[in-house]
Design a protein around this motif. Structure first.
Motif, short mmCIF file in Angstrom:
data_model
loop_
_atom_site.label_atom_id
_atom_site.label_comp_id
_atom_site.label_asym_id
_atom_site.label_seq_id
_atom_site.Cartn_x
_atom_site.Cartn_y
_atom_site.Cartn_z
N VAL A 264 0.86 -1.17 0.15
CA VAL A 264 0.06 0.01 -0.12
C VAL A 264 0.60 1.35 0.05
O VAL A 264 0.63 2.34 -0.79
N ILE A 265 1.82 1.34 0.93
CA ILE A 265 2.79 2.48 0.81
C ILE A 265 3.49 2.68 -0.39
O ILE A 265 3.57 3.92 -0.63
N SER A 266 3.85 1.68 -1.17
CA SER A 266 4.63 1.76 -2.20
C SER A 266 3.59 2.39 -3.19
O SER A 266 4.08 3.26 -4.13
N GLN A 267 2.45 1.78 -3.40
CA GLN A 267 1.56 2.48 -4.40
C GLN A 267 0.94 3.82 -4.13
O GLN A 267 1.10 4.72 -4.94
N ALA A 268 1.06 4.32 -2.97
CA ALA A 268 0.91 5.75 -2.46
C ALA A 268 2.10 6.37 -3.09
O ALA A 268 1.84 7.43 -3.64
N GLY A 269 3.20 6.01 -3.11
CA GLY A 269 4.32 6.60 -3.56
C GLY A 269 4.32 6.81 -5.09
O GLY A 269 4.74 7.90 -5.73
N ALA A 270 3.95 5.70 -5.64
CA ALA A 270 3.86 5.61 -7.21
C ALA A 270 2.90 6.63 -7.83
O ALA A 270 3.09 7.02 -8.71
N ILE A 271 1.84 6.73 -7.14
CA ILE A 271 0.68 7.31 -7.30
C ILE A 271 1.26 8.79 -7.57
O ILE A 271 0.99 9.76 -8.57
N ALA A 272 1.92 9.34 -6.27
CA ALA A 272 2.50 10.52 -6.22
C ALA A 272 3.53 10.95 -7.32
O ALA A 272 3.82 12.00 -7.75
N ALA A 273 4.29 9.74 -7.53
CA ALA A 273 5.31 10.05 -8.59
C ALA A 273 4.91 10.16 -9.87
O ALA A 273 5.42 11.16 -10.78
N LEU A 274 3.71 9.55 -10.33
CA LEU A 274 3.16 9.82 -11.70
C LEU A 274 2.43 11.20 -11.69
O LEU A 274 2.54 11.70 -12.81
N ARG A 275 1.96 11.78 -10.63
CA ARG A 275 1.25 12.72 -10.64
C ARG A 275 2.16 13.94 -10.82
O ARG A 275 1.99 14.96 -11.52
N SER A 276 3.47 13.77 -10.11
CA SER A 276 4.60 15.02 -10.16
C SER A 276 5.56 14.78 -11.36
O SER A 276 6.43 15.58 -11.38
N LYS A 277 5.46 13.63 -11.80
CA LYS A 277 6.64 13.22 -13.09
C LYS A 277 7.23 14.52 -13.92
O LYS A 277 8.23 14.83 -14.03
N ASN A 278 6.13 15.09 -14.44
CA ASN A 278 6.66 16.44 -15.36
C ASN A 278 7.29 17.37 -14.60
O ASN A 278 8.15 18.41 -15.24
N ARG A 279 7.36 17.38 -13.27
CA ARG A 279 8.19 18.48 -12.59
C ARG A 279 9.45 18.24 -12.11
O ARG A 279 10.26 19.11 -12.07
N TRP A 280 9.83 17.02 -12.43
CA TRP A 280 11.36 16.46 -11.90
C TRP A 280 11.84 15.58 -13.05
O TRP A 280 13.20 15.46 -13.01
N VAL A 281 11.26 15.01 -13.87
CA VAL A 281 11.73 13.93 -14.75
C VAL A 281 12.95 14.63 -15.62
O VAL A 281 14.09 14.00 -15.97
N ASP A 282 12.79 15.92 -16.27
CA ASP A 282 13.84 16.24 -17.14
C ASP A 282 14.97 16.81 -16.22
O ASP A 282 16.29 16.58 -16.86
N ARG A 283 15.09 17.10 -14.97
CA ARG A 283 16.16 17.69 -14.28
C ARG A 283 17.14 16.09 -13.99
O ARG A 283 18.14 15.99 -14.13
N ILE A 284 16.41 15.17 -13.72
CA ILE A 284 17.06 13.60 -13.32
C ILE A 284 17.52 13.14 -14.80
O ILE A 284 18.74 12.62 -14.81
N ARG A 285 16.53 13.02 -15.74
CA ARG A 285 17.28 12.80 -16.89
C ARG A 285 18.40 13.51 -17.51
O ARG A 285 19.56 12.98 -17.85
N ASN A 286 18.53 14.82 -17.34
CA ASN A 286 19.65 15.65 -17.88
C ASN A 286 20.71 15.34 -17.06
O ASN A 286 22.09 15.46 -17.46
N THR A 287 20.86 15.41 -15.70
CA THR A 287 21.73 15.12 -14.75
C THR A 287 22.40 13.92 -15.06
O THR A 287 23.70 13.66 -15.08
N THR A 288 21.74 12.68 -15.41
CA THR A 288 22.13 11.59 -15.49
C THR A 288 22.92 11.50 -16.79
O THR A 288 23.93 10.92 -16.77
N PHE A 289 22.20 12.13 -17.83
CA PHE A 289 22.95 12.08 -19.29
C PHE A 289 24.39 12.78 -19.21
O PHE A 289 25.13 12.43 -19.64
#
Length: 386
Positions: A264-289
């Motif tokens: 249940v706790i993992s699913q709560a985190g996963a829902i929040a991750a997908l809802r917020s993805k557009n706010r952080w995904v570029d930063r993480i992708r670009n740093t990794t690259f």
């Protein structure tokens, strides 16, 4: 004594100084100074709304209840929407991408079938396939000629009347190679024309600058394996999904073991991750690259070492040190003494594991710089004298 099953995993070789692999992983997990480059995990998330959602779930006492057995409907819908797939597709929430792989192969493969995988690759796929199919054809792909990846031509050359599944890890762990739209379409044509299934493992999809789904071109013949372990930084929470047409998902549901639902706790985190993805995904992708360039510059300083696939489409890469005379196991051991955790190649290849180390780099830049400095130093120390 119970006899080992024919498909039992081969015993892993413990690193020097450790009695078991469990003892080793406990050691690296507990060491807070360890630079974690050995398991393709993502350490670039801040204490964000993902963590807050899980903390709220605990504070509200929701972990006392069983969740819906197939996953919360909101999470299922968010996963399908994240992939841009339309009506007719469904997600089944699982305890991580590894469980997804197991369930797919259990449901699709029959004792008379064979499955096609690649070497290097994620060897647990071969192990799972061997449990349910007659044989596993692991195609060598560690070659510039094939672009260090499985190709449609190689599949056609190696398949026969009993081939029922082709595994595509895309981007490929451990090399970071990925597929063009034309290549994915060609795989889809093979699946449609020959009535076989594509197991499309897209665990590292969000690190790629360009990615294409086989499900767009062979919807009835593709099962897509989805993970929250990497771009979402939730590896220890063990949550993933299978995405396929409703008919395929219905079939897979019939062999699910975890019928009381996923954490249940993992699913709560996963829902929040997908809802917020557009706010952080570029930063993480670009740093990794960008981190890749630091590693590339260090590798270029070492005569005989090279990166087979650069830039990587994932958050990991292989460094080939075969021509240097240095053993990848020795290199991994010496880096560990300097609190840098990487993996020697045998973890991801039976045929080529003596050639490379694999490391991930979705970690802070400063830690990548420490690796780069130590890699050059340790390679010089370990290189055999002429």
């Amino acid at each position: 004594m119970i006899s080992p099953k024919k498909y039992a995993k081969a015993a892993k070789v413990s690193p020097n100084g450790f009695k078991t692999t469990n003892e080793f992983f406990n050691y690296v997990f507990k060491d807070e100074e360890m630079i974690w480059m050995g398991q393709n995990t993502n350490h670039l998330h801040d204490h964000s709304e993902i963590a807050e959602a899980m903390i709220d779930c605990i504070n509200e006492g929701n972990y006392c209840k069983y969740p819906p057995p197939e996953g919360f409907p909101e999470l299922k819908e968010l996963v399908v929407r994240d992939l841009g797939l339309g009506d007719g597709f469904e997600a089944l929430i699982t305890a991580g991408g590894t469980e997804s792989l197991y369930l797919c192969m259990n449901d699709i493969l029959e004792p008379e079938d064979n499955a096609i995988t690649c070497d290097p690759g994620y060897l647990i796929i071969d192990n799972f396939a061997s449990r349910f199919a007659c044989s596993v054809i692991s195609i060598p792909i560690y070659s510039r000629e094939c672009g260090y990846k499985l190709t449609p031509e190689l599949v056609l050359e190696n398949m026969d009347r009993n081939t029922h599944m082709v595994s595509l890890i895309d981007p490929l762990n451990p090399l970071g190679s990925s597929y063009t739209k034309d290549e994915i379409k060609a795989f889809a044509d093979i699946a449609n024309d020959h009535d076989i299934y594509l197991l499309h493992d897209i665990t590292y999809r969000d690190f790629a600058m360009d990615h294409h789904l086989a499900a767009d071109y062979a919807p009835e013949k593709t099962v897509t394996v989805y993970s929250f372990s990497k771009i979402y930084g939730m590896a220890g929470l063990r949550i993933g999904a299978i995405v396929a047409t409703s008919d395929l998902i219905e079939s897979i549901k019939s062999i699910v073991i975890n019928d009381l639902g996923t954490n249940v706790i993992s699913q709560a985190g996963a829902i929040a991750a997908l809802r917020s993805k557009n706010r952080w995904v570029d930063r993480i992708r670009n740093t990794t690259f960008r981190n890749q360039k630091i590693i590339k510059d260090a590798v270029d300083e070492v005569d005989g070492a090279f990166i087979p696939v650069y830039p990587s489409s994932g958050n990991m890469m292989a460094i080939d040190i075969h021509k240097t005379g240095v053993d990848p196991l020795d290199l991994a051991d010496y880096l560990l003494k300097r609190k840098i955790f990487v993996r020697q190649g045998a973890y991801t290849s039976r045929a080529f594991g003596d050639r490379y180390i694999r490391l991930s780099f979705s970690i802070p830049r400063e830690q990548v710089e420490i690796f780069a400095e130590n890699f050059v130093d340790v390679m010089e120390f370990l290189r055999p004298s002429n």
